[in-house]
Write a protein that holds these residues in place. Sequence first.
Motif, PDB file in Angstrom:
ATOM      1  N   THR A 271       0.688  -1.146  -0.028  1.00  0.00           N
ATOM      2  CA  THR A 271      -0.090   0.066   0.041  1.00  0.00           C
ATOM      3  C   THR A 271       0.743   1.059  -0.095  1.00  0.00           C
ATOM      4  OG1 THR A 271      -0.093  -0.010   2.450  1.00  0.00           O
ATOM      5  CG2 THR A 271      -1.838  -1.111   1.172  1.00  0.00           C
ATOM      6  N   ALA A 272       1.898   1.065   0.618  1.00  0.00           N
ATOM      7  CA  ALA A 272       2.833   2.475   0.657  1.00  0.00           C
ATOM      8  C   ALA A 272       3.429   2.682  -0.861  1.00  0.00           C
ATOM      9  CB  ALA A 272       4.011   1.974   1.512  1.00  0.00           C
ATOM     10  N   ALA A 273       3.758   1.546  -1.375  1.00  0.00           N
ATOM     11  CA  ALA A 273       4.190   1.847  -2.693  1.00  0.00           C
ATOM     12  C   ALA A 273       3.218   2.286  -3.854  1.00  0.00           C
ATOM     13  CB  ALA A 273       4.417   0.413  -3.387  1.00  0.00           C
ATOM     14  N   PHE A 274       1.721   2.037  -3.619  1.00  0.00           N
ATOM     15  CA  PHE A 274       0.830   2.462  -4.426  1.00  0.00           C
ATOM     16  C   PHE A 274       0.281   4.000  -3.976  1.00  0.00           C
ATOM     17  CE2 PHE A 274       0.907  -1.632  -5.901  1.00  0.00           C
ATOM     18  CZ  PHE A 274       0.459  -1.502  -7.226  1.00  0.00           C
ATOM     19  N   GLY A 275       0.656   4.192  -2.773  1.00  0.00           N
ATOM     20  CA  GLY A 275       0.511   5.744  -2.221  1.00  0.00           C
ATOM     21  C   GLY A 275      -0.778   6.153  -1.525  1.00  0.00           C
ATOM     22  N   ASP A 276      -0.815   7.403  -1.054  1.00  0.00           N
ATOM     23  CA  ASP A 276      -2.095   7.663  -0.514  1.00  0.00           C
ATOM     24  C   ASP A 276      -3.230   8.366  -1.093  1.00  0.00           C
ATOM     25  OD1 ASP A 276      -0.991  10.211  -1.179  1.00  0.00           O
ATOM     26  OD2 ASP A 276      -0.724  10.852   0.862  1.00  0.00           O
ATOM     27  N   LYS A 277      -3.145   8.071  -2.586  1.00  0.00           N
ATOM     28  CA  LYS A 277      -4.188   8.597  -3.631  1.00  0.00           C
ATOM     29  C   LYS A 277      -5.090   7.196  -3.691  1.00  0.00           C
ATOM     30  CE  LYS A 277      -1.436  12.006  -6.223  1.00  0.00           C
ATOM     31  NZ  LYS A 277      -1.022  12.467  -7.528  1.00  0.00           N
ATOM     32  N   MET A 278      -4.914   6.322  -3.209  1.00  0.00           N
ATOM     33  CA  MET A 278      -5.767   5.231  -3.179  1.00  0.00           C
ATOM     34  C   MET A 278      -6.279   4.901  -1.733  1.00  0.00           C
ATOM     35  SD  MET A 278      -5.275   4.111  -6.295  1.00  0.00           S
ATOM     36  CE  MET A 278      -5.736   2.250  -6.630  1.00  0.00           C
ATOM     37  N   ALA A 279      -7.688   4.167  -1.574  1.00  0.00           N
ATOM     38  CA  ALA A 279      -8.365   4.027  -0.524  1.00  0.00           C
ATOM     39  C   ALA A 279      -8.040   2.677  -0.691  1.00  0.00           C
ATOM     40  CB  ALA A 279      -9.503   4.562  -0.470  1.00  0.00           C
ATOM     41  N   TYR A 280      -7.768   1.677   0.606  1.00  0.00           N
ATOM     42  CA  TYR A 280      -7.500   0.393   0.698  1.00  0.00           C
ATOM     43  C   TYR A 280      -8.525  -0.401   1.489  1.00  0.00           C
ATOM     44  CZ  TYR A 280      -3.223   2.071  -1.520  1.00  0.00           C
ATOM     45  OH  TYR A 280      -2.329   2.744  -2.319  1.00  0.00           O
TER      46      TYR A 280
END
Length: 297
Positions: A271-280
């Motif tokens: 999730t860190a690699a895909f960043g904070d523009k995504m909700a998980y």
Amino acid sequence: MRWTQARFVVDANQVDRLSATLEAFLAQAVTTENAGADEYYEVAFPGQPTWQKVRVTALFDAQIALEPIIDFVQQHFSAQSNTEIPVQVETLVDQDWERVWLDSFTPIEVGDRLWICPSWCDPVDPEARNIILDPGLAFGTGTHPTTHLCLQWLSRQDLSGQAVLDYGSGTGILAIAALLSGAESAEAVDIDPLAVTACDENAARNELGHNLHACLPNQLADEPRHRYPLVIANILADVIIQLKDTLLAHLHAEGTLLLTGILTTQVDRVTAAFGDKMAYHVEHQEQWALIIATPKA
């Protein structure tokens, strides 16, 4: 023919030398697997395992005496580790191994009226959504927790009219499940030509050949003409991180990214690699995790 199998547990730095020694003693096959609690590694994908303890299994013709071989291994390898090397010996009865494997792969329910049915079996519920599957030499029968997590999620979705990208498709099982959940089309991508062939054959077997297109990565456009509302990647954490830009480039601005092949201990790294523009949202089965990621509004 009868076979005898000897299994040794050694330190990782002893594996190559022990394997060569066993082959010199006429082992017909030598395989390795993790003997400790280190991170999972699947040989079908790129990378190198970082195991500390390794189980080395050697297969011999049963007529070969194993006692001198075991004595030699203990004498030449135990000193290095300052401990006697654990060894297990087992006699294998000759069987029709293909028949044994076929008998072990039976229909299984993997979600809401979604079944995986081997091509040589009759469906348990003919009215359910049945994925008729013949794995061939490709990865993906629905029994592994990562595949199972994806199938359960797909079985709950209404994908009517959507286009789906399955990156690392193996047998095509997830792409087919998406089509049975209403998707209009699916693109299945795999690095292994044998998987592409298996995927095409399974699509035809499920009468979905016109809806599913299988290809190698270099046949998928880097700059897609359209983006996919659903992108699936059931691979491994490190590979998914390497493919981040590719996966995001093919994801629709309001689409869903389905990521698995990920250990629960690796979720934060992915999730860190895909960043904070995504909700998980994360779902778990055993030590495995499924990450459902959507772009934030």
